[in-house]
Design an enzyme around this catalytic site. Structure first.
Site, PDB file in Angstrom:
ATOM      1  N   THR A 184      15.194  82.038 -55.526  1.00 36.51           N
ATOM      2  CA  THR A 184      14.490  83.753 -55.097  1.00 36.51           C
ATOM      3  C   THR A 184      15.846  84.557 -55.810  1.00 36.51           C
ATOM      4  O   THR A 184      16.709  83.182 -56.486  1.00 36.51           O
ATOM      5  CB  THR A 184      15.561  84.228 -53.776  1.00 36.51           C
ATOM      6  OG1 THR A 184      14.575  83.307 -52.805  1.00 36.51           O
ATOM      7  CG2 THR A 184      14.997  85.637 -53.638  1.00 36.51           C
ATOM      8  N   GLU A 270      21.136  75.111 -58.813  1.00 33.14           N
ATOM      9  CA  GLU A 270      21.694  74.687 -57.500  1.00 33.14           C
ATOM     10  C   GLU A 270      22.369  73.752 -57.592  1.00 33.14           C
ATOM     11  O   GLU A 270      21.317  72.425 -58.656  1.00 33.14           O
ATOM     12  CB  GLU A 270      20.578  74.860 -56.332  1.00 33.14           C
ATOM     13  CG  GLU A 270      20.699  75.283 -55.706  1.00 33.14           C
ATOM     14  CD  GLU A 270      19.785  76.092 -54.341  1.00 33.14           C
ATOM     15  OE1 GLU A 270      20.039  76.886 -53.412  1.00 33.14           O
ATOM     16  OE2 GLU A 270      19.009  75.051 -54.679  1.00 33.14           O
ATOM     17  N   ASN A 391      19.134  70.651 -50.953  1.00 36.61           N
ATOM     18  CA  ASN A 391      18.719  71.268 -50.417  1.00 36.61           C
ATOM     19  C   ASN A 391      18.157  70.495 -49.272  1.00 36.61           C
ATOM     20  O   ASN A 391      17.330  71.354 -48.453  1.00 36.61           O
ATOM     21  CB  ASN A 391      17.073  71.407 -51.303  1.00 36.61           C
ATOM     22  CG  ASN A 391      17.315  72.741 -52.184  1.00 36.61           C
ATOM     23  OD1 ASN A 391      16.785  73.820 -52.326  1.00 36.61           O
ATOM     24  ND2 ASN A 391      18.013  72.762 -53.847  1.00 36.61           N
ATOM     25  N   SER A 396      20.962  73.476 -41.982  1.00 35.31           N
ATOM     26  CA  SER A 396      21.285  72.719 -41.263  1.00 35.31           C
ATOM     27  C   SER A 396      22.992  73.770 -40.547  1.00 35.31           C
ATOM     28  O   SER A 396      23.465  74.398 -41.724  1.00 35.31           O
ATOM     29  CB  SER A 396      21.638  71.554 -41.919  1.00 35.31           C
ATOM     30  OG  SER A 396      21.118  70.834 -42.153  1.00 35.31           O
TER      31      SER A 396
END
Length: 396
Positions: A184, A270, A391, A396
């Site tokens: 995002t 990431e 990812n 979690s």
């Protein structure tokens, strides 16, 4: 024009703040940008057909062309949340408007985080009640909008325009789900320049095409992608008119801000260890050059080769061939300024030496297609084991 140190509130007439509203376990998660006077607002949004409630609201605000504030929460995207999610976004608008004596339609709302989760409105309300107009807290905003980002992303410039010093500041977040077609990705830009809203929107839309729309981390376009630009005129410059030298300088400054933010997002993908910059020249036109550059930087095979410092240039050529709609028989290719292909013929090079250069934290790929004068760039990052780990465990 020069780059300066500052915050999103450095342009005259802007304030910013952030608080911990307990949306996250312990970090700042609710931020505010406030103009002390009405400001022209421009925006560009996600092309994802499933878009978040805040995007629907902000599109209407940009259509009207004026705003006073932006409020942004992290941790919860408020996307795919139905009528309740839309109502919550409107409630957020109303709460902030009441707090700072604004009109609700002057408040843009943004969210980033997990999709399919309703905003905890009691926490949002409590957080808004703690926001202030203090001048010493503006730097906190950049922290409050982060999700999986590893660092804040900011940039500030100033230039003399229309007889006055004009400031422009940018802040953004983005690490995963980055493949804007506008990920995002949220970006906020403030300026104290005096410029008409229609020209502001036109300029932002043009610059988006060569900056934010040219980055990719994982090929996914978010439901929440938003770029908002506010201009409040408090620099008291002569109004910037299209085609003037002042306009060209303003446009150049905005391009520098957007490109810096875009590259910071790409570098902080990431799990990323390297920023990849691809330059394609000699294409039939600029649009084709940008398209090919983004194809290269978005290739999983190219990204993994860069992660492994493997000078496997064949993967780059394959990416070019997949999307080129013209004859590509005369390509020149450089990796880290080392020539590996000339006139579409392999060149002898020291693979071990080039592999060492591919361990650097910025990787440059330059492809000359010798098929025209088109030029384009794109930015991305390597694809690592860490990306999969992040990812696989995100909710979690």
């Amino acid at each position: 024009m020069k780059e300066i140190k500052g915050t999103i509130a450095s342009p005259k007439g802007f304030l910013a703040d952030a608080v911990h509203a307990q949306l996250k376990y312990k970090n700042l998660d609710l931020g505010l940008i406030l103009s002390q006077v009405p400001a022209a607002i421009a925006g560009v949004f996600t092309t994802n057909k499933v878009c978040a409630a805040p995007v629907l609201i902000d599109r209407q605000i940009v259509k009207k062309g004026q705003a006073r504030a932006i409020i942004c929460n992290s941790a919860v995207a408020n996307a795919v949340t139905g009528e309740q999610g839309y109502a919550n976004a409107l409630k957020t608008q109303k709460l902030l408007a009441e707090k700072f004596e604004l009109k609700a339609e002057e408040v843009a709302v943004c969210s980033t985080g997990v999709i399919g989760v309703q905003l905890p409105m009691e926490k949002i309300a409590t957080g808004i009640s703690k926001l202030s107009q203090n001048e010493g807290t503006a730097a906190y905003f950049a922290k409050a909008i982060l999700t999986t980002d590893t660092q804040t992303k900011t940039i500030n410039f100033e230039a003399e325009i229309g007889g006055q010093i004009v400031n422009m500041a940018g802040v953004c977040k983005g690490s995963g789900m980055i493949h804007p077609n506008m990920a995002t990705m949220l970006a906020f830009i403030t300026t104290d320049a005096k410029i008409a809203q229609a020209l502001l929107q036109k300029t932002l839309s043009e610059i988006i095409e060569t900056t934010f729309n040219q980055i990719t981390v994982d090929g996914d376009t978010s439901t929440n992608d938003t770029v908002l630009l506010m201009a409040n005129g408090q620099a008291k410059n002569n109004e910037i008119l299209e085609g003037s030298s002042d306009y060209l300088l303003f446009k150049e400054m905005l391009a520098k801000v957007c490109q810096s933010l875009a590259k910071q997002i790409a570098a902080d993908g990431e799990g990323a260890t390297k920023l990849i910059e691809v330059t394609v020249k000699g294409a039939p036109n600029d649009l084709t050059a940008r398209f090919i550059a983004k194809k290269i930087v978005g290739s999983s095979l190219v990204k993994t080769a860069i992660f492994g410092a493997d000078p496997n240039w064949g993967r780059i050529i394959s990416s070019i061939g997949q999307v080129a709609n013209f004859e590509v028989s005369d390509i020149e290719l450089k990796l880290q300024d080392e020539l590996v292909l000339y006139h579409s013929t392999p060149v002898d090079f020291d693979a071990a030496f080039l592999s060492e250069k591919l361990k650097e934290d910025k990787i440059e790929i330059i492809a000359d297609l010798n098929a025209g004068s088109g030029l384009g760039q794109a930015w991305g990052c390597d694809l690592t084991y860490k990306y999969v780990e992040i990812n696989a465990l995100y909710t979690s």
